[in-house]
Design a protein around this motif. Structure first.
Motif, PDB file in Angstrom:
ATOM      1  N   THR A  80      -0.337  -1.269   6.691  1.00 34.03           N
ATOM      2  CA  THR A  80      -0.663  -1.720   5.349  1.00 34.03           C
ATOM      3  C   THR A  80       0.322  -2.792   4.929  1.00 34.03           C
ATOM      4  O   THR A  80       1.524  -2.706   5.213  1.00 34.03           O
ATOM      5  CB  THR A  80      -0.593  -0.552   4.348  1.00 34.03           C
ATOM      6  N   ALA A  83       2.713  -4.151  -1.019  1.00 31.31           N
ATOM      7  CA  ALA A  83       2.206  -4.685  -2.278  1.00 31.31           C
ATOM      8  C   ALA A  83       3.286  -5.513  -2.960  1.00 31.31           C
ATOM      9  O   ALA A  83       4.486  -5.270  -2.793  1.00 31.31           O
ATOM     10  CB  ALA A  83       1.784  -3.539  -3.199  1.00 31.31           C
ATOM     11  N   VAL A 195      -3.663   0.947 -10.966  1.00 36.88           N
ATOM     12  CA  VAL A 195      -3.491   1.589  -9.656  1.00 36.88           C
ATOM     13  C   VAL A 195      -3.962   0.653  -8.551  1.00 36.88           C
ATOM     14  O   VAL A 195      -3.327   0.536  -7.496  1.00 36.88           O
ATOM     15  CB  VAL A 195      -4.258   2.926  -9.600  1.00 36.88           C
ATOM     16  N   ALA A 196      -5.071  -0.022  -8.775  1.00 32.32           N
ATOM     17  CA  ALA A 196      -5.589  -0.958  -7.772  1.00 32.32           C
ATOM     18  C   ALA A 196      -4.624  -2.105  -7.533  1.00 32.32           C
ATOM     19  O   ALA A 196      -4.511  -2.622  -6.407  1.00 32.32           O
ATOM     20  CB  ALA A 196      -6.949  -1.493  -8.217  1.00 32.32           C
ATOM     21  N   THR A 198      -1.307  -1.952  -7.711  1.00 37.09           N
ATOM     22  CA  THR A 198      -0.122  -1.485  -6.989  1.00 37.09           C
ATOM     23  C   THR A 198      -0.439  -0.894  -5.627  1.00 37.09           C
ATOM     24  O   THR A 198       0.470  -0.639  -4.833  1.00 37.09           O
ATOM     25  CB  THR A 198       0.611  -0.424  -7.822  1.00 37.09           C
ATOM     26  N   LYS A 199      -1.721  -0.661  -5.340  1.00 38.95           N
ATOM     27  CA  LYS A 199      -2.095  -0.074  -4.056  1.00 38.95           C
ATOM     28  C   LYS A 199      -2.035  -1.131  -2.976  1.00 38.95           C
ATOM     29  O   LYS A 199      -2.644  -2.194  -3.102  1.00 38.95           O
ATOM     30  CB  LYS A 199      -3.513   0.500  -4.136  1.00 38.95           C
TER      31      LYS A 199
END
Length: 208
Positions: A80, A83, A195-196, A198-199
């Motif tokens: 991943t 972020a 949330v989106a 920081t994901k």
């Protein structure tokens, strides 16, 4: 030599009595065996050719898949991407200004933003340069550095807000309420948008 003596036999054999010698035809067994063998060869060749045609037109899925797998590189392990470091609502100071003819919008909006964790700075009517000149839901105004985080975080609270930078040197951000403003985004929707943000986004995986 008798007239009944077969040609080529000279006078050695004579026909006596009423029984005549018969000339037997050559046996056909050899021809039959050869013909049968040839037929077997022809049929075998025809069958083999048919199988080859079937393989050509239908394709051998196993070989094709194996060939593709040989050319494919193993996909890297799922990773991943980190972020971007975004400020938290408590780290953003918001000045709320009302650019509409409706009174009280700046205070009620500021109170709601405070409940959602933002720090509130100045509250009042919009400066003359923006008063009744913001046609959308709202305008986010701040220093160029605000585009790297503060605008994104504050923008989750008001759908349809636009952003613009100015020459200020401070980190505070203005929320100028426009004529199309009705209300802030529902808290649940705004929280999901945060949330989106920081994901971390998944890194691309290899493909064959």
């Amino acid at each position: 030599m008798s007239m009944l003596t077969p040609p080529g036999m000279g006078g050695k054999y004579r026909i006596t009595g009423d029984v005549y010698p018969r000339m037997r035809r050559p046996h056909r067994r050899r021809r039959i065996v050869l013909a049968s063998a040839a037929a077997v060869v022809v049929l075998g060749a025809a069958g083999w050719g048919t199988l080859q045609l079937v393989d050509v037109f239908s394709g051998d899925g196993t070989k094709t898949t194996a060939g593709k797998q040989a050319d494919c590189k193993p996909a890297p392990k799922a990773t991943t991407a980190p972020a971007a470091a975004l400020p938290k609502p408590a780290q953003i100071t918001v000045n709320v200004y009302n650019a509409t003819p409706r009174s009280g919008l700046a205070k009620t909006t500021a109170d709601e933003l405070k409940k959602r964790g933002f720090k509130i700075g100045k509250v009042g009517n919009a400066p003359t340069a923006y008063d009744k000149k913001v046609p959308g839901a709202g305008l986010l105004l701040g220093a160029p550095a605000a585009t790297k985080g503060a605008f994104s975080v504050l923008g989750t609270q008001l759908a349809g807000a636009t952003a613009k930078t100015d020459t200020r040197a401070t980190a505070d951000v203005d929320l100028i309420i426009g004529t199309a403003f009705k209300t802030l985004s529902p808290k649940a929707t705004a929280d999901a948008a945060l949330v989106a943000l920081t994901k971390p986004a998944p890194a691309p995986t290899g493909k064959c």
